[in-house]
Write a protein that holds these residues in place. Sequence first.
Motif, PDB file in Angstrom:
ATOM      1  N   ILE A 211       0.823  -1.202   0.000  1.00 12.49           N
ATOM      2  CA  ILE A 211       0.000   0.000   0.000  1.00 12.49           C
ATOM      3  C   ILE A 211       0.859   1.254   0.000  1.00 12.49           C
ATOM      4  O   ILE A 211       1.912   1.314   0.651  1.00 12.49           O
ATOM      5  CB  ILE A 211      -0.965  -0.013   1.205  1.00 12.49           C
ATOM      6  CG1 ILE A 211      -1.944   1.164   1.144  1.00 12.49           C
ATOM      7  CG2 ILE A 211      -0.204  -0.024   2.526  1.00 12.49           C
ATOM      8  CD1 ILE A 211      -3.072   1.052   2.172  1.00 12.49           C
ATOM      9  N   THR A 213       0.293   5.483   0.661  1.00 13.31           N
ATOM     10  CA  THR A 213      -0.679   6.432   1.194  1.00 13.31           C
ATOM     11  C   THR A 213      -0.282   7.866   0.863  1.00 13.31           C
ATOM     12  O   THR A 213       0.871   8.141   0.528  1.00 13.31           O
ATOM     13  CB  THR A 213      -0.812   6.298   2.723  1.00 13.31           C
ATOM     14  OG1 THR A 213       0.362   6.840   3.350  1.00 13.31           O
ATOM     15  CG2 THR A 213      -0.970   4.849   3.150  1.00 13.31           C
ATOM     16  N   ILE A 234      -1.420  -0.104   9.179  1.00 16.26           N
ATOM     17  CA  ILE A 234      -1.153  -0.935   7.997  1.00 16.26           C
ATOM     18  C   ILE A 234      -0.685  -2.325   8.423  1.00 16.26           C
ATOM     19  O   ILE A 234      -1.118  -3.346   7.878  1.00 16.26           O
ATOM     20  CB  ILE A 234      -0.107  -0.266   7.091  1.00 16.26           C
ATOM     21  CG1 ILE A 234      -0.686   1.020   6.498  1.00 16.26           C
ATOM     22  CG2 ILE A 234       0.336  -1.207   5.977  1.00 16.26           C
ATOM     23  CD1 ILE A 234       0.347   1.893   5.790  1.00 16.26           C
ATOM     24  N   ALA A 237      -3.504  -4.316   9.692  1.00 17.14           N
ATOM     25  CA  ALA A 237      -4.375  -4.754   8.595  1.00 17.14           C
ATOM     26  C   ALA A 237      -3.712  -5.835   7.748  1.00 17.14           C
ATOM     27  O   ALA A 237      -4.266  -6.261   6.738  1.00 17.14           O
ATOM     28  CB  ALA A 237      -4.751  -3.558   7.725  1.00 17.14           C
ATOM     29  N   TYR A 327      -9.157  -0.405   5.760  1.00 19.23           N
ATOM     30  CA  TYR A 327      -7.867  -0.900   5.277  1.00 19.23           C
ATOM     31  C   TYR A 327      -7.951  -2.395   4.947  1.00 19.23           C
ATOM     32  O   TYR A 327      -7.429  -2.851   3.923  1.00 19.23           O
ATOM     33  CB  TYR A 327      -6.780  -0.655   6.323  1.00 19.23           C
ATOM     34  CG  TYR A 327      -6.128   0.705   6.261  1.00 19.23           C
ATOM     35  CD1 TYR A 327      -6.889   1.870   6.276  1.00 19.23           C
ATOM     36  CD2 TYR A 327      -4.743   0.834   6.206  1.00 19.23           C
ATOM     37  CE1 TYR A 327      -6.296   3.119   6.231  1.00 19.23           C
ATOM     38  CE2 TYR A 327      -4.138   2.088   6.171  1.00 19.23           C
ATOM     39  CZ  TYR A 327      -4.918   3.221   6.180  1.00 19.23           C
ATOM     40  OH  TYR A 327      -4.333   4.449   6.132  1.00 19.23           O
TER      41      TYR A 327
END
Length: 347
Positions: A211, A213, A234, A237, A327
Amino acid sequence: MEGGDTLRLKYATLLHIVDYGNFKTVEIDNPWKKGAILHRYVLADRDKPLPSSLPEGSLIRIPADRTVVFTAAHCQLMGWLGAQQQLSGVADLKYIKVDYVKEGVNHGQIADCGDGMNPVVEKIIDMKPDLLMVSPFENSGGYGRLDDIGIPLVECADYMETSPLARAEWMKFYGMLLGKGHEADSLFEEVETHYQQLCEEASKTKTRTSILTEKLTGGTWYVPGGKSSVGQLIADANGTYAWSKDSHSGSLAMTFETVLDKAGNADVWIFNHFGSGDLTYNRLASEYAGYQEIKAFKDHRVYYVDSEKVPYFEEVSFKPYLLLSDYIAILHPDSKIQQLNYYRPVK
């Protein structure tokens, strides 16, 4: 000072609370200077005589009946704790999407104190609040005239904690200030339970999605540090993050080229976007052509929060499980969690 009972906090690391019976002390560590204290407070019951001997610190008589708040998240928290009547004024009203605040301002029960960076100090003085809740920043140089008006400044450094639950646990401190300690304890227990249940769900997922951001702001890309609450979110998740091994709890200022080199191949890209209608890929590319080089842009796996339409900044600080849920849904199509609270795909 000896003889007090330290309140055990499970997650918060910057906050230290000691109960001496007839008063409490609260120390906030300076998140930008190791070993230094950002602020020390002495909390004493307003309905009892002031103890004859008190340690140094900003004295606050609790509960605070009249409070001026400079952040949307803390306004929302006051509502959740049932302390709406104790909010007397706000700054940066245009960024606060909390119904009771808007209604209070419209009916003259809550004062609009202007811009947070340049508030109407005379109005604040006339209100005679018991405290001001403000956000501290590194090298800010203080709070201007607010430092000199004799009203205690509560420096809400919760956002510099290293995990979402650590940040949320600061509600126990704010509950003490407002005489809502039991309500804060109950709310935090509920938040912690929801968050841990989602962590358990994320740990079962088999996908390993990377990911990226944020996006460019004035030519700079501020990515969350590896030890920031977003970095921890993160990890909780079960996502992969390019700066996961970084040791900063705040944001890192990057050039676009650096971000592209380190995280341009991330599977998913998410960010906040304020207003002006639905966001499309064409519009995003017109904002900055370099975005088209990001893998998630090419694969159409970009998600954004329109913070003008949803209460993102109001809610996620003290109910981080709502954000963790998003998330997980974005990172793991194989999970049970599919409903999005705040994010939506770019069209």
